[in-house]
Design a protein around this motif. Structure first.
Motif, PDB file in Angstrom:
ATOM      1  N   VAL A 182       0.843  -1.194   0.000  1.00  0.00           N
ATOM      2  CA  VAL A 182       0.000   0.000   0.000  1.00  0.00           C
ATOM      3  C   VAL A 182       0.879   1.245   0.000  1.00  0.00           C
ATOM      4  O   VAL A 182       1.744   1.413   0.859  1.00  0.00           O
ATOM      5  N   ASP A 222      -5.688   3.495   3.551  1.00  0.00           N
ATOM      6  CA  ASP A 222      -4.722   2.399   3.675  1.00  0.00           C
ATOM      7  C   ASP A 222      -5.385   1.055   3.383  1.00  0.00           C
ATOM      8  O   ASP A 222      -5.053   0.024   3.985  1.00  0.00           O
ATOM      9  N   ARG A 253      -2.930   0.858  -4.416  1.00  0.00           N
ATOM     10  CA  ARG A 253      -3.694   0.029  -3.473  1.00  0.00           C
ATOM     11  C   ARG A 253      -4.145   0.799  -2.239  1.00  0.00           C
ATOM     12  O   ARG A 253      -4.035   0.323  -1.109  1.00  0.00           O
ATOM     13  N   ASN A 254      -4.669   2.007  -2.462  1.00  0.00           N
ATOM     14  CA  ASN A 254      -5.047   2.851  -1.335  1.00  0.00           C
ATOM     15  C   ASN A 254      -6.150   3.806  -1.778  1.00  0.00           C
ATOM     16  O   ASN A 254      -5.897   4.761  -2.499  1.00  0.00           O
TER      17      ASN A 254
END
Length: 133
Positions: free
Chosen positions: A9, A70, A110-111
């Motif tokens: 992340v 996150d 990825r966040n």
């Protein structure tokens, strides 16, 4: 439960640096049909266009202000915002999730960003005919 994926992340600070750079080069934005599973950006139906500098500034504010979670949503999203440079090349994209989040370059960062003004973003999309409740 393993949380190894958290190592992948990107931090909110990293993404904000990228957002500043890419939005600084953005000359237009397209609202495209489909989320992260919608196929190549260039082949998707265009639901809305944003070319006016004031509207681009509004869209930028609506899709960059907020808090990074996150985490990512497990769905693919419903729409994609595609940013284009002066040559009309795609330079970044973000998928719209649950009327509250934008996943900028989901596979890369990825966040998800939980936007500060979800009602304002939904209204912006609706005014362009790109989203209907």
């Amino acid at each position: 439960m393993s949380l190894e994926w958290l190592d992948d992340v990107a931090s909110g600070d990293e993404i904000r640096i990228w957002l500043d750079e890419v939005w600084g080069r953005t000359e237009a934005a397209l609202v495209l049909e489909g989320g992260d599973d919608g196929g190549p950006l260039a082949e998707r139906p265009v639901l809305g266009e944003v070319c006016d500098p004031e509207e681009l500034a509004e869209l930028r504010a609506l899709t960059t202000a907020g808090d990074f979670l996150d985490d990512i949503c497990r769905c693919y999203g419903s729409l994609t915002l595609a940013l284009l440079d002066a040559e009309g090349e795609f330079i970044g994209s973000g998928s719209y999730h649950g009327r509250t989040d934008i996943a900028w370059e989901r596979g890369r960062f990825r966040n998800n960003l939980q936007v500060a003004d979800p009602a304002g973003l939904l209204d912006f999309l609706e005014r362009r005919g790109a989203y209907r409740r």
